[in-house]
Design a protein around this motif. Sequence first.
Motif, PDB file in Angstrom:
ATOM      1  N   MET A   1       0.839  -1.204   0.000  1.00 34.02           N
ATOM      2  CA  MET A   1       0.000   0.000   0.000  1.00 34.02           C
ATOM      3  C   MET A   1       0.868   1.246   0.000  1.00 34.02           C
ATOM      4  O   MET A   1       0.596   2.213  -0.720  1.00 34.02           O
ATOM      5  CB  MET A   1      -0.928  -0.009   1.219  1.00 34.02           C
ATOM      6  CG  MET A   1      -2.031  -1.040   1.109  1.00 34.02           C
ATOM      7  SD  MET A   1      -2.939  -1.228   2.644  1.00 34.02           S
ATOM      8  CE  MET A   1      -3.752   0.362   2.735  1.00 34.02           C
ATOM      9  N   GLN A   2       1.926   1.226   0.800  1.00 36.28           N
ATOM     10  CA  GLN A   2       2.782   2.412   0.858  1.00 36.28           C
ATOM     11  C   GLN A   2       3.507   2.624  -0.471  1.00 36.28           C
ATOM     12  O   GLN A   2       3.614   3.751  -0.948  1.00 36.28           O
ATOM     13  CB  GLN A   2       3.752   2.291   2.030  1.00 36.28           C
ATOM     14  CG  GLN A   2       3.006   2.494   3.343  1.00 36.28           C
ATOM     15  CD  GLN A   2       3.818   2.192   4.592  1.00 36.28           C
ATOM     16  OE1 GLN A   2       5.002   1.922   4.503  1.00 36.28           O
ATOM     17  NE2 GLN A   2       3.163   2.237   5.733  1.00 36.28           N
ATOM     18  N   LEU A   3       3.946   1.513  -1.090  1.00 38.85           N
ATOM     19  CA  LEU A   3       4.585   1.648  -2.399  1.00 38.85           C
ATOM     20  C   LEU A   3       3.601   2.192  -3.430  1.00 38.85           C
ATOM     21  O   LEU A   3       3.970   2.919  -4.347  1.00 38.85           O
ATOM     22  CB  LEU A   3       5.125   0.294  -2.876  1.00 38.85           C
ATOM     23  CG  LEU A   3       6.346  -0.227  -2.130  1.00 38.85           C
ATOM     24  CD1 LEU A   3       6.668  -1.652  -2.583  1.00 38.85           C
ATOM     25  CD2 LEU A   3       7.544   0.682  -2.370  1.00 38.85           C
ATOM     26  N   ASN A   4       2.315   1.827  -3.264  1.00 37.21           N
ATOM     27  CA  ASN A   4       1.292   2.279  -4.200  1.00 37.21           C
ATOM     28  C   ASN A   4       0.775   3.671  -3.866  1.00 37.21           C
ATOM     29  O   ASN A   4      -0.118   4.185  -4.531  1.00 37.21           O
ATOM     30  CB  ASN A   4       0.112   1.299  -4.209  1.00 37.21           C
ATOM     31  CG  ASN A   4       0.459  -0.001  -4.913  1.00 37.21           C
ATOM     32  OD1 ASN A   4       1.190  -0.002  -5.880  1.00 37.21           O
ATOM     33  ND2 ASN A   4      -0.073  -1.102  -4.414  1.00 37.21           N
ATOM     34  N   GLY A   5       1.289   4.239  -2.779  1.00 34.91           N
ATOM     35  CA  GLY A   5       0.937   5.622  -2.461  1.00 34.91           C
ATOM     36  C   GLY A   5      -0.428   5.811  -1.834  1.00 34.91           C
ATOM     37  O   GLY A   5      -0.998   6.897  -1.913  1.00 34.91           O
ATOM     38  N   VAL A   6      -0.999   4.765  -1.221  1.00 37.27           N
ATOM     39  CA  VAL A   6      -2.243   4.998  -0.465  1.00 37.27           C
ATOM     40  C   VAL A   6      -1.944   4.914   1.021  1.00 37.27           C
ATOM     41  O   VAL A   6      -0.956   4.324   1.447  1.00 37.27           O
ATOM     42  CB  VAL A   6      -3.388   4.025  -0.832  1.00 37.27           C
ATOM     43  CG1 VAL A   6      -3.766   4.153  -2.281  1.00 37.27           C
ATOM     44  CG2 VAL A   6      -3.064   2.606  -0.462  1.00 37.27           C
ATOM     45  N   ASP A   7      -2.836   5.517   1.806  1.00 41.51           N
ATOM     46  CA  ASP A   7      -2.616   5.517   3.248  1.00 41.51           C
ATOM     47  C   ASP A   7      -2.838   4.113   3.779  1.00 41.51           C
ATOM     48  O   ASP A   7      -3.888   3.513   3.595  1.00 41.51           O
ATOM     49  CB  ASP A   7      -3.591   6.487   3.919  1.00 41.51           C
ATOM     50  CG  ASP A   7      -5.039   6.067   3.727  1.00 41.51           C
ATOM     51  OD1 ASP A   7      -5.413   5.786   2.564  1.00 41.51           O
ATOM     52  OD2 ASP A   7      -5.784   5.980   4.717  1.00 41.51           O
ATOM     53  N   GLY A   8      -1.836   3.582   4.432  1.00 43.18           N
ATOM     54  CA  GLY A   8      -1.977   2.255   5.020  1.00 43.18           C
ATOM     55  C   GLY A   8      -0.749   1.992   5.846  1.00 43.18           C
ATOM     56  O   GLY A   8       0.332   2.478   5.535  1.00 43.18           O
ATOM     57  N   ARG A   9      -0.934   1.258   6.933  1.00 43.29           N
ATOM     58  CA  ARG A   9       0.239   0.955   7.757  1.00 43.29           C
ATOM     59  C   ARG A   9      -0.056  -0.268   8.598  1.00 43.29           C
ATOM     60  O   ARG A   9      -1.207  -0.682   8.755  1.00 43.29           O
ATOM     61  CB  ARG A   9       0.598   2.144   8.647  1.00 43.29           C
ATOM     62  CG  ARG A   9      -0.482   2.476   9.672  1.00 43.29           C
ATOM     63  CD  ARG A   9      -0.061   3.668  10.510  1.00 43.29           C
ATOM     64  NE  ARG A   9      -1.168   4.136  11.336  1.00 43.29           N
ATOM     65  CZ  ARG A   9      -1.436   3.658  12.553  1.00 43.29           C
ATOM     66  NH1 ARG A   9      -0.703   2.711  13.091  1.00 43.29           N
ATOM     67  NH2 ARG A   9      -2.467   4.137  13.243  1.00 43.29           N
ATOM     68  N   LEU A  10       1.021  -0.799   9.155  1.00 40.98           N
ATOM     69  CA  LEU A  10       0.882  -1.919  10.073  1.00 40.98           C
ATOM     70  C   LEU A  10       0.487  -1.371  11.443  1.00 40.98           C
ATOM     71  O   LEU A  10       0.985  -0.336  11.875  1.00 40.98           O
ATOM     72  CB  LEU A  10       2.242  -2.617  10.164  1.00 40.98           C
ATOM     73  CG  LEU A  10       2.210  -4.110  10.482  1.00 40.98           C
ATOM     74  CD1 LEU A  10       1.428  -4.871   9.426  1.00 40.98           C
ATOM     75  CD2 LEU A  10       3.638  -4.624  10.563  1.00 40.98           C
ATOM     76  N   MET A  11      -0.417  -2.078  12.093  1.00 43.58           N
ATOM     77  CA  MET A  11      -0.837  -1.662  13.432  1.00 43.58           C
ATOM     78  C   MET A  11      -0.417  -2.758  14.412  1.00 43.58           C
ATOM     79  O   MET A  11      -0.513  -3.944  14.086  1.00 43.58           O
ATOM     80  CB  MET A  11      -2.354  -1.484  13.435  1.00 43.58           C
ATOM     81  CG  MET A  11      -2.909  -0.839  14.684  1.00 43.58           C
ATOM     82  SD  MET A  11      -4.704  -0.612  14.554  1.00 43.58           S
ATOM     83  CE  MET A  11      -4.807   1.116  14.139  1.00 43.58           C
ATOM     84  N   ASP A  12       0.046  -2.381  15.602  1.00 41.72           N
ATOM     85  CA  ASP A  12       0.482  -3.420  16.547  1.00 41.72           C
ATOM     86  C   ASP A  12      -0.676  -3.875  17.434  1.00 41.72           C
ATOM     87  O   ASP A  12      -1.784  -3.316  17.384  1.00 41.72           O
ATOM     88  CB  ASP A  12       1.697  -2.964  17.363  1.00 41.72           C
ATOM     89  CG  ASP A  12       1.370  -1.801  18.281  1.00 41.72           C
ATOM     90  OD1 ASP A  12       0.163  -1.529  18.509  1.00 41.72           O
ATOM     91  OD2 ASP A  12       2.306  -1.155  18.770  1.00 41.72           O
ATOM     92  N   ALA A  13      -0.405  -4.888  18.259  1.00 37.38           N
ATOM     93  CA  ALA A  13      -1.465  -5.524  19.048  1.00 37.38           C
ATOM     94  C   ALA A  13      -2.110  -4.534  20.014  1.00 37.38           C
ATOM     95  O   ALA A  13      -3.336  -4.486  20.154  1.00 37.38           O
ATOM     96  CB  ALA A  13      -0.887  -6.707  19.820  1.00 37.38           C
ATOM     97  N   GLU A  14      -1.285  -3.712  20.609  1.00 36.23           N
ATOM     98  CA  GLU A  14      -1.799  -2.795  21.627  1.00 36.23           C
ATOM     99  C   GLU A  14      -2.773  -1.786  21.008  1.00 36.23           C
ATOM    100  O   GLU A  14      -3.875  -1.559  21.520  1.00 36.23           O
ATOM    101  CB  GLU A  14      -0.603  -2.074  22.245  1.00 36.23           C
ATOM    102  CG  GLU A  14      -0.872  -1.500  23.614  1.00 36.23           C
ATOM    103  CD  GLU A  14       0.352  -0.716  24.101  1.00 36.23           C
ATOM    104  OE1 GLU A  14       0.154   0.224  24.869  1.00 36.23           O
ATOM    105  OE2 GLU A  14       1.486  -1.053  23.672  1.00 36.23           O
ATOM    106  N   GLU A  15      -2.343  -1.213  19.890  1.00 34.94           N
ATOM    107  CA  GLU A  15      -3.198  -0.212  19.251  1.00 34.94           C
ATOM    108  C   GLU A  15      -4.476  -0.868  18.711  1.00 34.94           C
ATOM    109  O   GLU A  15      -5.570  -0.290  18.796  1.00 34.94           O
ATOM    110  CB  GLU A  15      -2.426   0.484  18.115  1.00 34.94           C
ATOM    111  CG  GLU A  15      -3.127   1.747  17.629  1.00 34.94           C
ATOM    112  CD  GLU A  15      -2.427   2.415  16.447  1.00 34.94           C
ATOM    113  OE1 GLU A  15      -1.311   2.002  16.086  1.00 34.94           O
ATOM    114  OE2 GLU A  15      -3.037   3.344  15.875  1.00 34.94           O
ATOM    115  N   ALA A  16      -4.341  -2.096  18.167  1.00 37.23           N
ATOM    116  CA  ALA A  16      -5.522  -2.801  17.642  1.00 37.23           C
ATOM    117  C   ALA A  16      -6.519  -3.070  18.762  1.00 37.23           C
ATOM    118  O   ALA A  16      -7.726  -2.846  18.617  1.00 37.23           O
ATOM    119  CB  ALA A  16      -5.100  -4.105  16.970  1.00 37.23           C
ATOM    120  N   ALA A  17      -6.026  -3.521  19.904  1.00 33.51           N
ATOM    121  CA  ALA A  17      -6.924  -3.826  21.022  1.00 33.51           C
ATOM    122  C   ALA A  17      -7.598  -2.557  21.535  1.00 33.51           C
ATOM    123  O   ALA A  17      -8.765  -2.575  21.944  1.00 33.51           O
ATOM    124  CB  ALA A  17      -6.150  -4.520  22.133  1.00 33.51           C
TER     125      ALA A  17
END
Lengths: 82, 415
Positions: free
Chosen positions: B137-153
Amino acid sequence: MQRFPCPFCGPRAETEFHFAVEAGHPRPDGAPSDADWAAYLYDVDAPKGPAREMWLHVTCGTYFLMTRDTQTREILGAEDLG
Amino acid sequence: MKYSAVTLAREALRGHRHWPEAWAKARPKAAYDAVIVGGGGHGLATAYYLAKTHGLSRVAVLEKGWIGGGNTGRNTTVIRSNYFYPESVALYDLALRLYEGLSRELNYNVMLSQRGMLIAAHTPAQMEICNRIANAMQLNGVDGRLMDAEEAAARVPLANQAADARYRLMGGIWQGRAGVARHDAVAWGYARAASRMGVDIIEGCDVQDIVVEAGRVTGVETNLGPIRTNRLGLAAAGATPGLAAKVGVRLPIHTYALQAFVSEPVKPILDTVLLYLGTGTYLSQSDKGELVIGGGLDRVPTHGQKGNLPAQEQVLSGVLEMFPSFGQLKLLRQWGGVVDVVPDSSPILGPAGPEGVFLNCGWGTGGFKAIPAGGTLLAHMLATGDHHAISRPFDLDRFRTGRLIDEAAGSGIAH
Ligand SMILES: Cc1cc2nc3c(=O)[nH]c(=O)nc-3n(C[C@H](O)[C@H](O)[C@H](O)COP(=O)(O)OP(=O)(O)OC[C@H]3O[C@@H](n4cnc5c(N)ncnc54)[C@H](O)[C@@H]3O)c2cc1C
Ligand SMILES: [Zn+2]
């Protein structure tokens, strides 16, 4: 839950079966063109109404031909491929 | 009538009895510059962009039932552009960007809510896949990122994190611009805007045959009589294979039922769109408080718009795995739509068979999010007779050349 007829095992729960492929699309002979080969690999009729299809009964491994109404889901017949 | 604070206040004072109809109930004329089969989001958007972008208003949309009565009115309304291949991102992000301005452009509130979407992982292997997609997604220029367990919870506080839970959040992919929109409003908004520019929207008009003369389309036969045109767009979702067969074209499309479920309304408990990779079930909360729930395809090909029990059980058991406390909720509604599934899980856009016939189909389980782009591209093809740069990779010829855009493998969509 619908029951499908395995010619070997008899009626079984639909979850035991996998749709394999539409029947009646023979593999082209000889050296087919790219277009003919692609048509063989991918193109289907997806009829609305009676359809002849190959199904796999996963639990016993039997492939068979089932005729089915794709609109009403009625089973119209099953044939052993011999 | 333009919708505004002033007209809303005035009509409220008049008891809401004098609103004009949103789009004119048209009767077919003998001939049009372009005819579109299918009054779903894609067909209506096509008509709108034909009139607006290309100045073509002798245009008709023919719908056998009522507009938005197909998949456009049956989906779970999720909008996102978190795909893997650059071709797909170009398509779906064009749609998302157009959605972002759509309410203003159409003067119709489509209730776009960019509440973000979390695709949640539960194993290290799934985290790796999420990493790969977030990277793409980042290579394609759209907003997207990995989220960790703490933030997901923290994002989904009610998610099952018990010690004995089978699928505990490990993190996932986050797209903040993803969200939901009101699906009927998308159809109605495009219909109203197209109608105001002179497009005929003809409901109750069933296209029964396609007329071809000397290799070129010249019209259609309908239950309301013949209609002449030499530019025909097919945007009929699961009914497209049957229509294409009328001009001798076979398509790589299987039709399956896809189901949706809605619970009774409750207070706000989920402010994002959540998909568990482990269960395949996804859900969001509607503005009314209902939980809108979806999952994977049924396993049995069908043209019946209802769905079967095994798939229902799988989706709902997924909900309970994600949120055990939802076991107390009652389901209000369940329904199915017939979706057009392509082997590489990407749509088909391009010419088909006779000259003048163009396809917009194969959206499968995910075409609601693409409506503004699908409309833009089919309108471009009908107006110019040629591909748009973004539609070119989605041509039918990809099955012959082998340049498939396999999003099932790329972004792990369910079919
Ligand atoms: C349960 C479910 C959940 C989904 N969830 C999502 C989601 O969350 N996000 C997402 O992006 N997508 C989702 N989808 C997919 C999405 O709904 C479709 O891809 C999209 O709506 C397709 O739009 P369309 O305009 O191509 O088709 P449709 O809205 O189906 O319109 C086609 C129209 O053609 C008409 N028609 C057919 N044959 C004829 C004929 N012969 N003559 C005249 N008219 C005809 C039909 O009546 C129909 O109204 C979901 C689908 C379902 C079923
Ligand atoms: Zn068996």
